[in-house]
Write a protein that holds these residues in place. Structure first.
Motif: not given
Length: 462
Positions: A344-370
């Motif tokens: 899941a970490e690999r998928l987040v880093q490759r395909y997750g949406k990056v937040l416009d304003a990261p909240a500390g270590s929270l930087t991404h949304l989990f990638p959508e199924a599509g």
């Protein structure tokens, strides 16, 4: 429960039944939760309702003392797999506000008239009235915990107009929105959240709540970039990003241990803070957190049944109120059950949406199924993502659990243990037997909770 048993619960102020039913007093025109501390009314003046919406529809207004709209949800709706149970889960998720009664009926596979008839016959209120009661609760939360202008709150709560909003608040709370805001705990000077700081909430639960095992599980499974658990056991904070219908959120939930988390008392709460990009997502975000932390469960019913088994009795005695956590995002839970935390970490880093304003270590949304279906179309992951994206596989709160399991088993390479994990976590099924474990049928309908007891006991021994 018959009405005499319900009245005994009211007379003893039994908080175990908060959210399971409501009572109203004819002479005052007020409805309450069973544990309301006010003087117990005479039996002939009391009426009982399955839902707050039914009480409101009969002309009663919410008690300002016990705040019956702030009780945990009925455990019945998570346990039931029929149309009424599925409908209540979807209404809780805000489907009626977003898609109307027609959208609700379409998701259930029934006509709008059939859904209206079944809900009204069993609960005394149809989908519009049930959604209206939920909107009123959301409006009170926003009025009393934020500095948002009242006009914005009207539309953020799901009302079609300010007039409809004002009329509903007057009907339900017998006051105006401005006075309801002034009546917030702490008075006019009470601290309220700003959009930047987030909305402070108390997520109520009934009975004892074993927060430690829940936070232990979330800490082990946390996916960097999307989740984190910080602090020491007993005082940890779980934070995550969350995709929602109108935007996204960063949410934080505090661990409460010992007596503060319920203990022997009839209930308690978890403190939370939600930072939403769109306040219209408040109701949905709250319901998804409640499913993640299993806050609407009835620990009394679960523990009573499981304690009858000699094998489980000492485990239940050691950890009363143990929960079976769900998920805040069913599609995400399904993918994570398949690929594990590292995958899941690999998928987040490759395909997750990056937040416009990261909240500390929270930087991404989990990638959508599509996105996953297009990026990694091969293998079991590709098949799972494609089924989620095209609707062949439905895991939303109103999904039929047996149909979903059949769709999962039809996917190539999906092992039974993964299917079971998806059914427990993504679909919130309280009665799933873990493959490979000795799970007798006598533990029905709470086999998911029995498995949690066995797993937690095994983890402690290891």
């Amino acid at each position: 429960m018959d009405e005499e048993t319900r009245y005994e619960a009211v007379r003893s102020r039994d908080g175990r039944f908060d959210g399971a039913f409501f009572f109203a007093v004819r002479t005052t025109g007020i409805y309450c939760r069973p544990s309301c501390p006010a003087v117990t009314p005479k039996r002939h003046n009391v009426r009982f309702f399955r839902t707050a919406a039914a009480a409101q529809g009969s002309g009663f207004r919410a008690c300002r003392r016990c705040r019956p709209d702030a009780v945990p949800g009925s455990a019945e709706w998570n346990a039931r797999a029929d149309v009424v149970g599925r409908a209540m889960r979807l209404i809780g998720d805000g489907v009626v506000d977003r898609e109307g009664v027609g959208g609700l009926a379409g998701r259930l596979g029934y006509s709008a008239r059939q859904v209206q008839r079944q809900l009204t016959a069993e609960l005394g209120a149809g989908p519009v009235a049930l959604a209206r009661a939920q909107r009123a609760h959301t409006a009170r939360l926003l009025l009393q915990t934020t500095e948002l202008p009242i006009t914005e709150i009207a539309f953020a709560s799901g009302f079609a107009s300010v007039r409809q909003f004002n009329d509903t608040v007057r009907t339900v709370y017998a006051t105006t929105p401005s006075r309801l805001r002034e009546a917030a705990p702490g008075g006019r000077g009470a601290r309220r959240g700003s959009p930047a700081a987030g909305i402070p909430l108390r997520l109520a639960h009934r009975g004892p709540y074993q927060a430690g095992p829940v936070f232990d599980l979330l800490a082990r499974e946390a996916v960097p970039g999307v989740e984190e658990v910080t602090g020491v056991p007993g005082a940890r904070t779980y934070r995550r990003t969350l995709r929602l219908p109108y935007g996204h959120a960063v949410v934080a939930v505090e661990e409460r241990s010992g007596a503060a988390a319920g203990g022997a008392r009839p209930g308690g709460w978890l403190d939370a803070r939600l930072r939403l990009t769109d306040p219209r997502d408040l109701t949905t975000a709250v319901q998804r957190l409640r499913r993640l932390f299993d806050l609407d469960a009835d620990p009394y019913a679960v523990d009573e049944r499981l304690a009858e088994d000699p094998r489980l009795a000492p485990l239940v005695a050691a950890r009363p109120g143990l929960r079976s956590p769900g998920t805040a995002d069913p599609a995400e839970a399904a993918v994570r059950a398949l690929v594990g935390t590292a995958g899941a970490e690999r998928l987040v880093q490759r395909y997750g949406k990056v937040l416009d304003a990261p909240a500390g270590s929270l930087t991404h949304l989990f990638p959508e199924a599509g996105v996953l279906a297009e990026a990694e179309p091969d293998g079991t992951l590709g098949a799972l993502a494609a089924a989620l994206a095209d609707g062949t596989l439905r895991l939303d709160p109103g999904a039929d659990r047996d149909d979903a399991e059949a769709a999962l088993r039809a996917l190539p390479g999906l092992e039974p243990a993964v299917v079971a994990a998806i059914r427990v976590r993504a679909l919130g099924d309280p009665d799933v037997a873990e493959p490979g474990l000795d799970i007798p049928d006598d533990w029905r309908p709470w086999r998911s909770y029995a498995v949690r007891h066995l797993l937690v006991e095994g983890e402690l021994r290891n």
